[in-house]
Design a protein around this motif. Structure first.
Motif, short mmCIF file in Angstrom:
data_model
loop_
_atom_site.label_atom_id
_atom_site.label_comp_id
_atom_site.label_asym_id
_atom_site.label_seq_id
_atom_site.Cartn_x
_atom_site.Cartn_y
_atom_site.Cartn_z
N ALA A 50 28.99 34.10 71.85
CA ALA A 50 29.97 33.03 71.66
C ALA A 50 30.35 32.89 70.18
O ALA A 50 31.49 32.53 69.87
N SER A 51 29.42 33.18 69.27
CA SER A 51 29.74 33.13 67.84
C SER A 51 30.79 34.17 67.49
O SER A 51 31.74 33.89 66.74
N ALA A 52 30.63 35.38 68.02
CA ALA A 52 31.62 36.43 67.77
C ALA A 52 32.96 36.06 68.38
O ALA A 52 34.03 36.29 67.78
N LEU A 53 32.94 35.48 69.58
CA LEU A 53 34.18 35.05 70.23
C LEU A 53 34.90 33.99 69.39
O LEU A 53 36.12 34.04 69.23
N ALA A 54 34.15 33.04 68.85
CA ALA A 54 34.75 32.00 68.02
C ALA A 54 35.30 32.59 66.73
O ALA A 54 36.37 32.18 66.25
N PHE A 70 36.61 35.42 66.10
CA PHE A 70 37.84 36.19 66.26
C PHE A 70 38.82 35.51 67.22
O PHE A 70 39.69 36.18 67.80
N ALA A 71 38.71 34.19 67.37
CA ALA A 71 39.62 33.44 68.23
C ALA A 71 41.05 33.56 67.70
O ALA A 71 41.29 33.49 66.50
N MET A 98 41.34 29.16 72.72
CA MET A 98 40.25 30.13 72.74
C MET A 98 39.08 29.64 71.89
O MET A 98 37.90 29.80 72.27
N LEU A 99 39.37 29.01 70.76
CA LEU A 99 38.31 28.51 69.90
C LEU A 99 37.59 27.33 70.56
O LEU A 99 36.36 27.21 70.45
N ILE A 100 38.32 26.47 71.23
CA ILE A 100 37.70 25.35 71.94
C ILE A 100 36.75 25.88 73.01
O ILE A 100 35.61 25.39 73.15
N TRP A 119 38.20 32.20 57.77
CA TRP A 119 37.48 31.07 58.35
C TRP A 119 36.47 31.50 59.42
O TRP A 119 35.44 30.86 59.60
N GLY A 120 36.76 32.59 60.15
CA GLY A 120 35.86 33.02 61.20
C GLY A 120 34.51 33.49 60.71
O GLY A 120 33.55 33.59 61.49
N SER A 121 34.41 33.77 59.40
CA SER A 121 33.13 34.26 58.86
C SER A 121 32.01 33.24 59.01
O SER A 121 30.84 33.62 59.10
N VAL A 122 32.37 31.93 59.06
CA VAL A 122 31.31 30.92 59.18
C VAL A 122 30.62 31.01 60.55
O VAL A 122 29.46 30.59 60.70
N PHE A 123 31.32 31.54 61.55
CA PHE A 123 30.71 31.69 62.87
C PHE A 123 29.85 32.95 62.96
O PHE A 123 28.89 33.00 63.73
#
Length: 517
Positions: A95-99, A101-102, A107-109, A171-175
């Protein structure tokens, strides 16, 4: 035949190495709760979420964690706590990878919702495994202390790590922080963590699980909506619906021969008192703690990184002092130590009530330090007493109850104490805003500090200064109000704990557990 006074076995090197593994998800979850807010500006510019979608991006994670804690805790008792932990770690990493690259807000929600459900498997699993790995009371207290420092460290470095990542990456790097951490847990977990389950537990009752999830999510959603938008029929209806569902949940547990959640846990005075005390402590903390970063940035004008650095010394001192808690239990009872700590934290709240501008920054740092140090015996020993008071085969449910109390206390603090501070701010602003301001700017500036800062950016300098000075003074008064309410709550909690836990019951023995290497 084993005698009742046989000394429980001491932990081996495997258990202490396993403790290090169990700290991984703890640090990660604390990080995950802090870094996303820093990424909001970049995320908004890329995905263009609506205001409602942005709120769901921020809130859905907490809703899912709170809602699924009890269900996942009792599920771990049935299928095995290590199995649930490793399954949750796999889901969390995916789920972290999915978030990360949302490509859309929707998709992010969805990814954040999955992260919350997966996160709900991690905390009760880690805490219940600690109960089963460390049988000697003193060793278990040390283990829970080290486990708790994961939260402190994760919360302290969250703004710094998040700021550094956003400085160089998207921003996706934080996930993506979650992916290597969960991978390490999946490699080390099977080697260092034993498996425990309740062999006498029946099948999971899915209707009970559904009622549990709906109950908690409805109540917390209503509380958070009231904190953000004020009292209205919709959040009140949600809270009432959650309470009604809660009554149905309790009645079903009492009727079932093999209930999903054993309500008999609350008959233990140590268990029930510790759960209530933790809820009240977190309630008091959240009402003031969450205002501090707003104060540092909105009132004192510090950057997010500077604000994070200001809060680093209290976190470091809190971590160091927390490691002394197990040693202090040798010299005073747990109930007394918790009460003394809460009374100490009261003075931290009172110090925060004296803050007024940059010149009083030492009062703020001192107040946060004293408050953090004072609540550590409650958070460490309270958690220890909750899991120790439950039979070893029920520690998943007990751990989930502890975590749910914390989540509920935070939501109540934001809604109830936060609303009191908001009322003080609005009353102050109603008396200082210029009467000739445009209606929309008057509404925004009179509602929140952020609204006042945004309104001031659209006004002439002389009027903007008037609005800003009024907003900063009003928010300072709100901080004082919340700090005084927090001081009152922790003082009452200190008296309650000292009275009810003066003669703490001994923890149950460990003879009922089932271990699978």
């Amino acid at each position: 035949m084993e005698t009742s006074n046989a000394s429980p076995p001491a932990a081996t090197r495997r258990e202490w190495l396993g403790l290090a593994v169990l700290m991984l998800p703890t640090v990660l979850l604390a990080l995950d709760m802090t870094v996303l807010h820093l990424a909001v500006p970049q995320l908004s510019a890329d995905l263009h979420p609506t205001s409602d979608q942005l709120l769901w991006i921020l809130d859905i994670y907490g809703f899912m964690i709170a809602g699924f804690l009890v269900t996942m805790g009792t599920l771990g008792d049935r299928i095995g706590r290590r199995k649930l932990l490793l399954t949750g770690a796999t889901a969390f990493g995916a789920a972290s990878a999915l978030a990360a690259f949302a490509t859309s807000a929707e998709m992010l929600i969805a990814a954040r919702a999955l992260l919350g459900i997966a996160g709900a498997t991690l905390m009760p699993s880690t805490l219940s495994l600690l109960r089963n790995m460390f049988h000697q009371e003193h060793e278990r207290t040390v283990a829970i202390t080290v486990w708790m420092t994961g939260f402190i460290v994760g919360s302290a470095i969250g703004p710094l790590v998040g700021g550094a990542l956003l400085e160089f990456f998207w921003w996706g790097s934080v996930f993506l922080l979650g992916v290597p951490v969960m991978a390490l847990l999946l490699v080390c977990g099977p080697l260092l963590l034993p498996e425990f389950r309740d062999e006498q537990a029946g099948r999971q009752d899915f209707l009970s699980a559904l009622l549990s999830v709906a109950m908690v999510i409805a109540v917390i959603y209503g509380l958070k909506d009231m904190a953000r938008n004020g009292v209205s029929w919709m959040p009140l209806l949600s809270i009432v619906a959650g309470l009604v569902i809660g009554v149905l949940f309790v009645r079903r547990q009492r009727r079932l021969a093999e209930p999903m959640f054993d309500l008999a846990l609350f008959r233990n005075r140590t268990f029930s008192t510790s759960v209530v005390a933790m809820l009240l402590t977190v309630l008091a903390l959240s009402g003031a703690w969450l205002m501090v970063f707003q104060y540092l940035q909105g009132v004192l004008g510090l950057s997010p990184l500077h604000a994070g650095l200001v809060m680093l010394p209290p976190a470091v001192i809190q971590t160091i002092v927390s490691l002394l808690v197990p040693r202090l239990t040798r010299y005073m009872s747990r109930g007394v130590l918790v009460s003394v700590g809460l009374l100490l934290s009261m003075f931290g709240f009172l110090a925060m009530a004296m803050v007024n501008g940059m010149d009083n920054m030492p009062w703020l740092v001192a107040g946060m330090t004293i408050m953090g140090v004072g609540v550590m015996p409650m958070m460490i020993l309270g958690t220890d007493m909750v899991v120790s008071a439950a039979p070893p085969n029920k520690t998943g449910a007990a751990s989930a109850t502890s975590e749910t109390a914390t989540e509920l206390g935070m939501a109540l603090g934001i809604a109830v104490i936060g609303s009191a501070g908001a009322a003080v701010y609005r009353a102050h602003m109603a008396g200082v805003l210029p009467p000739d301001l445009p209606a929309d700017l008057t509404l925004a500036a009179g509602d929140t500090l952020g609204g006042a800062l945004d309104a001031a950016s659209q006004l002439p300098p002389d009027v903007a200064d008037l609005v800003l000075s009024g907003a900063r003074e009003g928010f300072t008064q709100a901080l004082h109000t919340n700090a005084l309410i927090g001081a009152t709550i922790v003082a009452i909690t200190a008296v309650m704990v000292g009275w009810l836990l003066a003669r703490r019951q001994a923890a149950p023995d460990d003879t009922t557990q089932t271990e699978t290497p």
